[in-house]
Structures are given as structure tokens and as C-alpha cells.
Scaffold this motif. Structure first.
Motif, PDB file in Angstrom:
ATOM      1  N   SER A  29    -116.812-120.934  10.951  1.00  0.00           N
ATOM      2  CA  SER A  29    -116.656-119.481  10.948  1.00  0.00           C
ATOM      3  C   SER A  29    -116.733-118.990   9.511  1.00  0.00           C
ATOM      4  CB  SER A  29    -115.307-119.076  11.562  1.00  0.00           C
ATOM      5  OG  SER A  29    -114.248-119.594  10.792  1.00  0.00           O
ATOM      6  N   GLY A  30    -116.659-117.679   9.356  1.00  0.00           N
ATOM      7  CA  GLY A  30    -116.396-117.183   8.024  1.00  0.00           C
ATOM      8  C   GLY A  30    -117.430-116.328   7.354  1.00  0.00           C
ATOM      9  N   PHE A  31    -118.724-116.544   7.556  1.00  0.00           N
ATOM     10  CA  PHE A  31    -119.632-115.716   6.785  1.00  0.00           C
ATOM     11  C   PHE A  31    -119.904-114.395   7.499  1.00  0.00           C
ATOM     12  CE2 PHE A  31    -123.012-117.972   9.220  1.00  0.00           C
ATOM     13  CZ  PHE A  31    -123.826-116.905   9.572  1.00  0.00           C
ATOM     14  N   GLU A  32    -120.328-113.427   6.728  1.00  0.00           N
ATOM     15  CA  GLU A  32    -120.595-112.106   7.275  1.00  0.00           C
ATOM     16  C   GLU A  32    -122.074-111.960   7.606  1.00  0.00           C
ATOM     17  OE1 GLU A  32    -118.350-108.767   5.235  1.00  0.00           O
ATOM     18  OE2 GLU A  32    -118.176-110.364   3.751  1.00  0.00           O
ATOM     19  N   ILE A  33    -122.353-111.134   8.604  1.00  0.00           N
ATOM     20  CA  ILE A  33    -123.728-110.864   9.007  1.00  0.00           C
ATOM     21  C   ILE A  33    -124.261-109.692   8.194  1.00  0.00           C
ATOM     22  CG2 ILE A  33    -125.195-110.099  10.910  1.00  0.00           C
ATOM     23  CD1 ILE A  33    -123.223-111.468  12.813  1.00  0.00           C
ATOM     24  N   ASP A  34    -125.468-109.836   7.687  1.00  0.00           N
ATOM     25  CA  ASP A  34    -126.117-108.750   6.953  1.00  0.00           C
ATOM     26  C   ASP A  34    -126.866-107.881   7.966  1.00  0.00           C
ATOM     27  OD1 ASP A  34    -127.466-107.060   5.279  1.00  0.00           O
ATOM     28  OD2 ASP A  34    -128.113-108.620   3.886  1.00  0.00           O
ATOM     29  N   TYR A  35    -126.185-106.868   8.469  1.00  0.00           N
ATOM     30  CA  TYR A  35    -126.764-106.033   9.523  1.00  0.00           C
ATOM     31  C   TYR A  35    -127.973-105.239   9.034  1.00  0.00           C
ATOM     32  CZ  TYR A  35    -122.821-107.136  12.526  1.00  0.00           C
ATOM     33  OH  TYR A  35    -121.904-107.804  13.304  1.00  0.00           O
ATOM     34  N   LYS A  36    -128.042-104.997   7.740  1.00  0.00           N
ATOM     35  CA  LYS A  36    -129.199-104.278   7.206  1.00  0.00           C
ATOM     36  C   LYS A  36    -130.488-105.076   7.380  1.00  0.00           C
ATOM     37  CE  LYS A  36    -126.784-101.670   3.576  1.00  0.00           C
ATOM     38  NZ  LYS A  36    -126.686-101.439   2.109  1.00  0.00           N
ATOM     39  N   ARG A  37    -130.377-106.396   7.360  1.00  0.00           N
ATOM     40  CA  ARG A  37    -131.567-107.243   7.383  1.00  0.00           C
ATOM     41  C   ARG A  37    -132.085-107.524   8.791  1.00  0.00           C
ATOM     42  NH1 ARG A  37    -132.713-112.119   4.034  1.00  0.00           N
ATOM     43  NH2 ARG A  37    -134.740-111.135   4.336  1.00  0.00           N
ATOM     44  N   ILE A  38    -131.239-107.367   9.795  1.00  0.00           N
ATOM     45  CA  ILE A  38    -131.651-107.735  11.153  1.00  0.00           C
ATOM     46  C   ILE A  38    -132.925-107.003  11.592  1.00  0.00           C
ATOM     47  CG2 ILE A  38    -130.989-107.613  13.592  1.00  0.00           C
ATOM     48  CD1 ILE A  38    -128.181-108.401  12.785  1.00  0.00           C
ATOM     49  N   PRO A  39    -133.019-105.668  11.453  1.00  0.00           N
ATOM     50  CA  PRO A  39    -134.268-105.000  11.861  1.00  0.00           C
ATOM     51  C   PRO A  39    -135.489-105.497  11.087  1.00  0.00           C
ATOM     52  CG  PRO A  39    -132.499-103.401  11.603  1.00  0.00           C
ATOM     53  CD  PRO A  39    -131.993-104.689  11.038  1.00  0.00           C
ATOM     54  N   LYS A 194    -131.115-116.251   6.777  1.00  0.00           N
ATOM     55  CA  LYS A 194    -131.601-114.946   6.319  1.00  0.00           C
ATOM     56  C   LYS A 194    -130.625-113.827   6.674  1.00  0.00           C
ATOM     57  CE  LYS A 194    -136.461-116.252   7.009  1.00  0.00           C
ATOM     58  NZ  LYS A 194    -137.687-115.952   7.790  1.00  0.00           N
ATOM     59  N   ILE A 195    -129.916-114.012   7.791  1.00  0.00           N
ATOM     60  CA  ILE A 195    -128.993-112.978   8.261  1.00  0.00           C
ATOM     61  C   ILE A 195    -127.671-113.027   7.509  1.00  0.00           C
ATOM     62  CG2 ILE A 195    -127.663-112.226  10.290  1.00  0.00           C
ATOM     63  CD1 ILE A 195    -129.992-113.157  12.003  1.00  0.00           C
ATOM     64  N   ARG A 196    -127.396-114.152   6.885  1.00  0.00           N
ATOM     65  CA  ARG A 196    -126.122-114.322   6.182  1.00  0.00           C
ATOM     66  C   ARG A 196    -126.022-113.350   5.008  1.00  0.00           C
ATOM     67  NH1 ARG A 196    -123.573-120.074   4.381  1.00  0.00           N
ATOM     68  NH2 ARG A 196    -121.605-119.295   3.563  1.00  0.00           N
ATOM     69  N   LEU A 197    -124.915-112.630   4.963  1.00  0.00           N
ATOM     70  CA  LEU A 197    -124.690-111.669   3.886  1.00  0.00           C
ATOM     71  C   LEU A 197    -124.123-112.378   2.663  1.00  0.00           C
ATOM     72  CD1 LEU A 197    -124.563-108.723   2.872  1.00  0.00           C
ATOM     73  CD2 LEU A 197    -122.251-108.603   3.824  1.00  0.00           C
ATOM     74  N   VAL A 198    -124.781-112.182   1.537  1.00  0.00           N
ATOM     75  CA  VAL A 198    -124.313-112.751   0.272  1.00  0.00           C
ATOM     76  C   VAL A 198    -123.804-111.609  -0.597  1.00  0.00           C
ATOM     77  CG1 VAL A 198    -124.937-114.058  -1.780  1.00  0.00           C
ATOM     78  CG2 VAL A 198    -125.982-114.639   0.422  1.00  0.00           C
ATOM     79  N   ARG A 199    -122.513-111.625  -0.868  1.00  0.00           N
ATOM     80  CA  ARG A 199    -121.913-110.566  -1.682  1.00  0.00           C
ATOM     81  C   ARG A 199    -121.781-111.030  -3.129  1.00  0.00           C
ATOM     82  NH1 ARG A 199    -119.741-106.323   1.068  1.00  0.00           N
ATOM     83  NH2 ARG A 199    -119.311-106.563   3.300  1.00  0.00           N
ATOM     84  N   GLU A 200    -122.060-110.132  -4.046  1.00  0.00           N
ATOM     85  CA  GLU A 200    -121.929-110.435  -5.467  1.00  0.00           C
ATOM     86  C   GLU A 200    -120.727-109.689  -6.045  1.00  0.00           C
ATOM     87  OE1 GLU A 200    -125.544-109.473  -7.417  1.00  0.00           O
ATOM     88  OE2 GLU A 200    -126.730-110.999  -6.366  1.00  0.00           O
ATOM     89  N   GLU A 201    -119.963-110.392  -6.874  1.00  0.00           N
ATOM     90  CA  GLU A 201    -118.812-109.753  -7.509  1.00  0.00           C
ATOM     91  C   GLU A 201    -119.270-108.750  -8.566  1.00  0.00           C
ATOM     92  OE1 GLU A 201    -116.092-112.604  -9.055  1.00  0.00           O
ATOM     93  OE2 GLU A 201    -115.179-112.998  -7.090  1.00  0.00           O
ATOM     94  N   GLN A 202    -118.543-107.643  -8.662  1.00  0.00           N
ATOM     95  CA  GLN A 202    -118.845-106.625  -9.662  1.00  0.00           C
ATOM     96  C   GLN A 202    -117.567-105.862  -9.992  1.00  0.00           C
ATOM     97  OE1 GLN A 202    -121.221-103.332  -8.011  1.00  0.00           O
ATOM     98  NE2 GLN A 202    -120.916-104.220  -5.977  1.00  0.00           N
ATOM     99  N   ARG A 203    -117.562-105.221 -11.143  1.00  0.00           N
ATOM    100  CA  ARG A 203    -116.428-104.383 -11.540  1.00  0.00           C
ATOM    101  C   ARG A 203    -116.701-102.961 -11.071  1.00  0.00           C
ATOM    102  NH1 ARG A 203    -111.699-106.434 -13.060  1.00  0.00           N
ATOM    103  NH2 ARG A 203    -111.327-104.680 -14.480  1.00  0.00           N
ATOM    104  N   ARG A 204    -115.720-102.388 -10.353  1.00  0.00           N
ATOM    105  CA  ARG A 204    -115.890-101.022  -9.875  1.00  0.00           C
ATOM    106  C   ARG A 204    -114.620-100.223 -10.134  1.00  0.00           C
ATOM    107  NH1 ARG A 204    -118.812-100.326  -4.177  1.00  0.00           N
ATOM    108  NH2 ARG A 204    -118.733 -98.198  -4.991  1.00  0.00           N
ATOM    109  N   ALA A 205    -114.793 -98.936 -10.292  1.00  0.00           N
ATOM    110  CA  ALA A 205    -113.661 -98.040 -10.526  1.00  0.00           C
ATOM    111  C   ALA A 205    -113.191 -97.459  -9.200  1.00  0.00           C
ATOM    112  CB  ALA A 205    -114.062 -96.919 -11.475  1.00  0.00           C
ATOM    113  N   CYS A 206    -111.890 -97.454  -8.999  1.00  0.00           N
ATOM    114  CA  CYS A 206    -111.297 -96.909  -7.778  1.00  0.00           C
ATOM    115  C   CYS A 206    -111.578 -95.411  -7.688  1.00  0.00           C
ATOM    116  CB  CYS A 206    -109.794 -97.172  -7.775  1.00  0.00           C
ATOM    117  SG  CYS A 206    -108.914 -96.424  -6.386  1.00  0.00           S
ATOM    118  N   LYS A 207    -112.025 -94.959  -6.536  1.00  0.00           N
ATOM    119  CA  LYS A 207    -112.337 -93.546  -6.340  1.00  0.00           C
ATOM    120  C   LYS A 207    -111.085 -92.683  -6.430  1.00  0.00           C
ATOM    121  CE  LYS A 207    -114.605 -90.385  -3.093  1.00  0.00           C
ATOM    122  NZ  LYS A 207    -115.308 -90.255  -1.792  1.00  0.00           N
ATOM    123  N   ASN A 208    -109.935 -93.264  -6.122  1.00  0.00           N
ATOM    124  CA  ASN A 208    -108.692 -92.492  -6.096  1.00  0.00           C
ATOM    125  C   ASN A 208    -108.000 -92.437  -7.458  1.00  0.00           C
ATOM    126  OD1 ASN A 208    -106.531 -91.060  -4.672  1.00  0.00           O
ATOM    127  ND2 ASN A 208    -105.333 -92.925  -5.004  1.00  0.00           N
TER     128      ASN A 208
END
Length: 270
Positions: A29-39, A194-208
């Protein structure tokens, strides 16, 4: 000339079949599906089969969501459906199952099956809506619908799972019944990498609050862990003593910190 294509996704089937995607890569278990890529993956496969350009004019996703169900917080599920609509450009049809009106309701695949079937048949009747209908699903219940769609002059493609290891996530009848599809089926588990979602770490500022934090979240709005925890907090009344306390606990029962401590002390003393 491109083949005008509509994709119809049985969200309930895809959710319950995702384990086959994990196992096809040797993971429990564990990996996320890249729903953008399915179509895109489906369109690429169809283009190779037909040796023609494929224009996916719409990806329709059908699902359900419980509302007014005691002890269930639909926020996460709603966020997922919003992600599909806003970030993946899916046309989502989400059926609300209201437990206040139907206390004995049992969400099952039939809710989704009927919605998907009526939508595919409707668009088949609209001139120029699509040339090719793609069903992402696995239930034999769809066989009559697919026959009608082909009788209306449309081509049909089935996207399922390969049923390896005796899983039978896609009905054998759906895969083998004559007269319901125009091409060999496509199996998603053969494209798991191909469907497996690969996330990359990045620095982001909190919107709040503006605080920066390392995250893999790629959505348009980012909130830091502190703000997310604060957002989850709510004031609840203790079921034992009636004291109000701020908490993130979302189950139907709630006990304040003092009552929980007393309970632990009693267990220790015993």
C-alpha cells in the motif's frame, strides 16, 4: 481528424481497485495515484491502437459522499473531489447520501453505476458530443449500457484491471461479452508506474500566517501544520462531566482531558 473521446470513471470501482496498482509494483500500500495522468495515459494507448489523434473532450468522474452521518467528517472526501475538479479538470458528479433522510442508507456501487450509465447514454444522444466512450470500471452491470451506446453508432473502450492473481476486479463477463467494445481492453495495473504520483519537496509560505514550511503539497493553497491543526480544533462537550474543551477529536463520543486522566489513573490503580 481527431477522435472525439469522453472518459467515464467509476470512482467507487477505481477506489476499491487501487490495491491492485500497489501490488503490481510489489508494494502492499502507500503510494498515491496521479489522477491528472490517467486521461493522458488512456488517450496515448487509444492513439496507438487507432493510429489516430485522440481528443479527450471530457473526463467524467462519478462518486458518492455521505452527509449528515454521525461520526463522519466529509471534509477530506470533499477536498479530494474538489481537487479532481479544480486541479485535474475532471467533470465530477458526486451523489450525496443523506443519512438524516435515509438513516439506513447503504452506499454501494449502484449509485455510481446508474449515474455513469445515464450520463454516457445522454452524451451518446447529443450530436457530436463524442465518437468514442471509454469506461473506466469493472462491473458487468454496464454491459447493457455499452450495447446501447454502440447501437447508437459510438465506439466503446473498456479500461479495467487485468485480474491477475485471482483478484477479479474487472468482471470476466465485461471483458469477454461480444458486441460491447471495439478494441482490446486497457489494464491500468499494467501502467501502475506511470500512474504513481511522485511528489517533490519544496518550501512554501502558509496562506494564513505566512510561515514557511517544507511540504510536498502541490495544490494552489498551502497552510502550515500549525494552522491546519488550529483549523481542525472545535469546542466539544465532555460526555461524562459536561465540561467544554477545545479539541481536534472528531469521533461521535468525546471525553475531556480531566476525565481521560481520571480514567487512566483508575486503570493504573487497578
Amino acid at each position: 481528424m481527431s477522435v472525439k473521446t469522453m472518459i467515464f470513471v467509476d470512482g467507487s470501482w477505481l477506489y476499491h481497485s487501487r490495491q491492485a496498482l500497489f501490488e503490481s509494483l510489489g508494494e502492499e500500500s502507500g503510494f498515491e495515484i496521479d489522477y491528472k495522468r490517467i486521461p493522458d495515459i488512456i488517450a496515448h494507448e487509444i492513439a496507438d491502437i487507432l493510429d489516430a489523434e485522440v481528443d479527450v473532450v471530457r473526463t467524467n468522474y462519478f462518486g458518492t459522499i455521505p452527509v449528515n452521518k454521525q461520526g463522519y467528517n466529509p471534509a477530506k472526501q470533499k477536498a479530494f473531489y474538489e481537487f479532481l475538479a479544480l486541479q485535474c479538470a475532471y467533470d465530477t458528479e458526486i451523489l450525496e447520501i443523506d443519512f438524516r433522510r435515509e438513516p439506513q442508507a447503504r452506499p454501494d456501487d449502484k449509485w455510481v453505476n446508474v449515474a455513469l450509465a445515464s450520463s454516457m447514454l445522454y452524451f451518446a444522444s447529443v450530436p457530436g458530443a463524442y465518437d468514442l466512450a471509454i469506461l473506466v470500471g469493472g462491473d458487468a452491470d454496464y454491459i447493457p449500457m455499452l450495447k446501447r451506446v454502440r447501437a447508437m453508432g459510438k465506439r466503446v473502450q473498456i479500461v479495467g484491471m487485468s485480474n491477475l492473481d485471482g483478484k477479479f476486479l474487472t468482471s470476466a463477463m465485461l471483458l469477454t461479452t461480444p458486441g460491447i467494445q471495439d478494441m482490446p481492453p486497457i489494464f491500468l495495473d499494467e501502467h501502475a508506474q506511470k500512474i504513481r504520483l511522485v511528489r517533490e519537496e519544496q518550501r512554501r509560505a502558509c496562506k494564513n500566517c505566512g510561515r514557511e514550511e517544507t511540504t510536498t503539497w502541490a495544490g494552489p493553497d498551502f497552510f502550515c501544520s500549525t494552522c491546519r491543526n488550529e483549523h481542525r480544533k472545535q469546542v466539544r462537550v465532555c460526555d461524562t462531566c459536561g465540561r467544554e474543551e477545545e479539541t481536534t477529536w472528531d469521533k461521535p463520543f468525546f471525553y475531556c482531558s480531566e476525565c481521560r486522566n481520571k480514567h487512566r489513573e483508575g486503570d493504573t490503580a487497578g
